[in-house]
Design a protein around this motif. Structure first.
Motif, PDB file in Angstrom:
ATOM      1  N   UNK A  40      -7.774  30.038  44.746  1.00  0.00           N
ATOM      2  CA  UNK A  40      -6.429  29.975  44.192  1.00  0.00           C
ATOM      3  C   UNK A  40      -5.916  28.549  44.040  1.00  0.00           C
ATOM      4  N   UNK A  41      -6.485  27.623  44.785  1.00  0.00           N
ATOM      5  CA  UNK A  41      -5.943  26.268  44.841  1.00  0.00           C
ATOM      6  C   UNK A  41      -5.910  25.565  43.480  1.00  0.00           C
ATOM      7  N   UNK A  42      -6.960  25.633  42.634  1.00  0.00           N
ATOM      8  CA  UNK A  42      -6.864  24.978  41.319  1.00  0.00           C
ATOM      9  C   UNK A  42      -5.707  25.509  40.467  1.00  0.00           C
ATOM     10  N   UNK A  43      -5.444  26.822  40.562  1.00  0.00           N
ATOM     11  CA  UNK A  43      -4.336  27.408  39.808  1.00  0.00           C
ATOM     12  C   UNK A  43      -3.006  26.813  40.259  1.00  0.00           C
ATOM     13  N   UNK A  44      -2.779  26.779  41.574  1.00  0.00           N
ATOM     14  CA  UNK A  44      -1.496  26.307  42.095  1.00  0.00           C
ATOM     15  C   UNK A  44      -1.303  24.808  41.915  1.00  0.00           C
ATOM     16  N   UNK A  45      -2.378  24.037  41.993  1.00  0.00           N
ATOM     17  CA  UNK A  45      -2.235  22.596  41.750  1.00  0.00           C
ATOM     18  C   UNK A  45      -1.932  22.325  40.280  1.00  0.00           C
ATOM     19  N   UNK A  46      -2.490  23.143  39.384  1.00  0.00           N
ATOM     20  CA  UNK A  46      -2.154  23.006  37.957  1.00  0.00           C
ATOM     21  C   UNK A  46      -0.697  23.387  37.714  1.00  0.00           C
ATOM     22  N   UNK A  47      -0.274  24.495  38.291  1.00  0.00           N
ATOM     23  CA  UNK A  47       1.117  24.946  38.113  1.00  0.00           C
ATOM     24  C   UNK A  47       2.086  23.893  38.614  1.00  0.00           C
ATOM     25  N   UNK A  48       1.800  23.317  39.780  1.00  0.00           N
ATOM     26  CA  UNK A  48       2.723  22.313  40.335  1.00  0.00           C
ATOM     27  C   UNK A  48       2.766  21.069  39.466  1.00  0.00           C
ATOM     28  N   UNK A  49       1.663  20.748  38.781  1.00  0.00           N
ATOM     29  CA  UNK A  49       1.638  19.558  37.917  1.00  0.00           C
ATOM     30  C   UNK A  49       2.546  19.728  36.702  1.00  0.00           C
ATOM     31  N   UNK A  50       2.837  20.969  36.314  1.00  0.00           N
ATOM     32  CA  UNK A  50       3.727  21.206  35.175  1.00  0.00           C
ATOM     33  C   UNK A  50       5.149  20.730  35.474  1.00  0.00           C
ATOM     34  N   UNK A  51       5.483  20.655  36.750  1.00  0.00           N
ATOM     35  CA  UNK A  51       6.825  20.220  37.125  1.00  0.00           C
ATOM     36  C   UNK A  51       6.935  18.735  37.405  1.00  0.00           C
ATOM     37  N   UNK A  52       5.826  17.994  37.335  1.00  0.00           N
ATOM     38  CA  UNK A  52       5.857  16.560  37.643  1.00  0.00           C
ATOM     39  C   UNK A  52       6.823  15.839  36.709  1.00  0.00           C
ATOM     40  N   UNK A  53       7.861  15.230  37.292  1.00  0.00           N
ATOM     41  CA  UNK A  53       8.890  14.499  36.538  1.00  0.00           C
ATOM     42  C   UNK A  53       9.576  15.383  35.499  1.00  0.00           C
ATOM     43  N   UNK A  54       9.421  16.698  35.627  1.00  0.00           N
ATOM     44  CA  UNK A  54      10.059  17.636  34.688  1.00  0.00           C
ATOM     45  C   UNK A  54       9.489  17.576  33.285  1.00  0.00           C
ATOM     46  N   UNK A  55       8.265  17.006  33.146  1.00  0.00           N
ATOM     47  CA  UNK A  55       7.740  16.721  31.811  1.00  0.00           C
ATOM     48  C   UNK A  55       7.610  17.968  30.942  1.00  0.00           C
ATOM     49  N   UNK A  56       7.153  19.073  31.521  1.00  0.00           N
ATOM     50  CA  UNK A  56       6.939  20.285  30.727  1.00  0.00           C
ATOM     51  C   UNK A  56       8.260  20.769  30.132  1.00  0.00           C
ATOM     52  N   UNK A  57       9.307  20.810  30.974  1.00  0.00           N
ATOM     53  CA  UNK A  57      10.613  21.308  30.523  1.00  0.00           C
ATOM     54  C   UNK A  57      11.254  20.334  29.539  1.00  0.00           C
ATOM     55  N   UNK A  58      11.024  19.042  29.725  1.00  0.00           N
ATOM     56  CA  UNK A  58      11.569  18.043  28.788  1.00  0.00           C
ATOM     57  C   UNK A  58      10.926  18.204  27.416  1.00  0.00           C
ATOM     58  N   UNK A  59       9.602  18.389  27.405  1.00  0.00           N
ATOM     59  CA  UNK A  59       8.889  18.547  26.139  1.00  0.00           C
ATOM     60  C   UNK A  59       9.351  19.811  25.415  1.00  0.00           C
ATOM     61  N   UNK A  60       9.416  20.932  26.140  1.00  0.00           N
ATOM     62  CA  UNK A  60       9.845  22.187  25.516  1.00  0.00           C
ATOM     63  C   UNK A  60      11.268  22.054  24.976  1.00  0.00           C
ATOM     64  N   UNK A  61      12.152  21.460  25.760  1.00  0.00           N
ATOM     65  CA  UNK A  61      13.548  21.300  25.340  1.00  0.00           C
ATOM     66  C   UNK A  61      13.648  20.388  24.115  1.00  0.00           C
ATOM     67  N   UNK A  62      12.839  19.332  24.090  1.00  0.00           N
ATOM     68  CA  UNK A  62      12.837  18.425  22.933  1.00  0.00           C
ATOM     69  C   UNK A  62      12.340  19.149  21.679  1.00  0.00           C
ATOM     70  N   UNK A  63      11.338  19.997  21.844  1.00  0.00           N
ATOM     71  CA  UNK A  63      10.829  20.774  20.697  1.00  0.00           C
ATOM     72  C   UNK A  63      11.887  21.751  20.178  1.00  0.00           C
ATOM     73  N   UNK A  64      12.701  22.267  21.085  1.00  0.00           N
ATOM     74  CA  UNK A  64      13.761  23.188  20.676  1.00  0.00           C
ATOM     75  C   UNK A  64      14.847  22.488  19.859  1.00  0.00           C
ATOM     76  N   UNK A  65      14.891  21.166  19.924  1.00  0.00           N
ATOM     77  CA  UNK A  65      15.863  20.424  19.125  1.00  0.00           C
ATOM     78  C   UNK A  65      15.506  20.416  17.645  1.00  0.00           C
ATOM     79  N   UNK A  66      14.237  20.643  17.325  1.00  0.00           N
ATOM     80  CA  UNK A  66      13.782  20.497  15.943  1.00  0.00           C
ATOM     81  C   UNK A  66      14.330  21.584  15.010  1.00  0.00           C
ATOM     82  N   UNK A  67      14.152  22.891  15.331  1.00  0.00           N
ATOM     83  CA  UNK A  67      14.763  23.901  14.459  1.00  0.00           C
ATOM     84  C   UNK A  67      16.274  23.972  14.698  1.00  0.00           C
ATOM     85  N   UNK A  68      17.045  24.095  13.646  1.00  0.00           N
ATOM     86  CA  UNK A  68      18.502  24.154  13.794  1.00  0.00           C
ATOM     87  C   UNK A  68      18.942  25.358  14.619  1.00  0.00           C
TER      88      UNK A  68
END
Length: 199
Positions: A40-68
């Motif tokens: 299970x460890x590779x799965x959880x270390x990958x999941x935790x990396x998605x939250x590093x500096x909030x990068x995943x959520x920042x990218x998704x939120x920035x992409x949501x800015x594109x369509x009106x």
């Protein structure tokens, strides 16, 4: 008499904090003993990396800015992330200055690289819920629900890899939810003000 009551109150508060600290430590050791599995460890270390500096959520939120059609959601999510970061990373982490659990709890094994900041509250949990709760409120549930599920996974991953106490994560989640609510109220107020302006 008043001084005596204050002393008793301080003793009670200290006892509560000590109980929370003990529970925190015991839960992390229990997770290490009974939940961690090598496969299970590779799965959880990958999941935790998605939250590093909030990068995943920042990218998704920035992409949501594109369509009106989703621009408002992207703006709200980015505002929410900013509020959460100010409360968590700028203010509380430095004020509380809680040492990471792997530096304190004897026998707790760290599964990722050591973290450079303090432990309380969890920035990963805060950022994940700050964005996910905006998505849940503003987007169709087929997008909002998976976002919340991912936020829960990221929050739990911080316990699995041994970098946060459970109380860090709980408070981080609460701040994230609060940040989403504040962001929603800010955008609502701006919209009402714009609508009330004479043309």
């Amino acid at each position: 008499m008043r001084i005596y009551r204050k002393i008793e109150r301080v003793k009670t508060d200290m006892a509560v904090l000590m109980n929370i600290a003990t529970l925190d430590q015991n839960l992390l050791l229990w997770i290490q003993e009974y939940v961690r599995q090598e496969w299970m460890t590779p799965f959880w270390t990958f999941v935790t990396s998605l939250g590093d500096a909030g990068w995943f959520w920042i990218v998704v939120s920035a992409l949501l800015l594109l369509p009106e059609s989703t621009r408002k959601v992207g703006i709200m999510a980015l505002v929410s992330l900013g509020i959460g970061a100010l409360i968590t990373n700028v203010a509380l982490k430095n004020l509380v200055a809680r040492i990471r659990p792997y530096e304190v709890i004897e026998g707790l094994q760290l599964l990722i690289e050591p973290q450079s900041d303090f432990s309380f509250p969890s920035g990963h949990s805060c950022a994940s819920f700050a964005a996910a709760m905006v998505y849940y409120r503003m987007l169709p549930k087929k997008y909002g629900v998976p976002a919340v599920v991912l936020a829960v996974f990221i929050a739990c991953s911080r316990l699995y890899v041994g970098v946060h106490y459970p109380s860090d994560v709980v408070v981080g989640v609460c701040i994230g939810v609060l940040s989403a609510w504040i962001s929603y109220k800010i955008v609502q107020r701006i919209e009402r003000r714009d609508r009330s302006r004479p043309l």
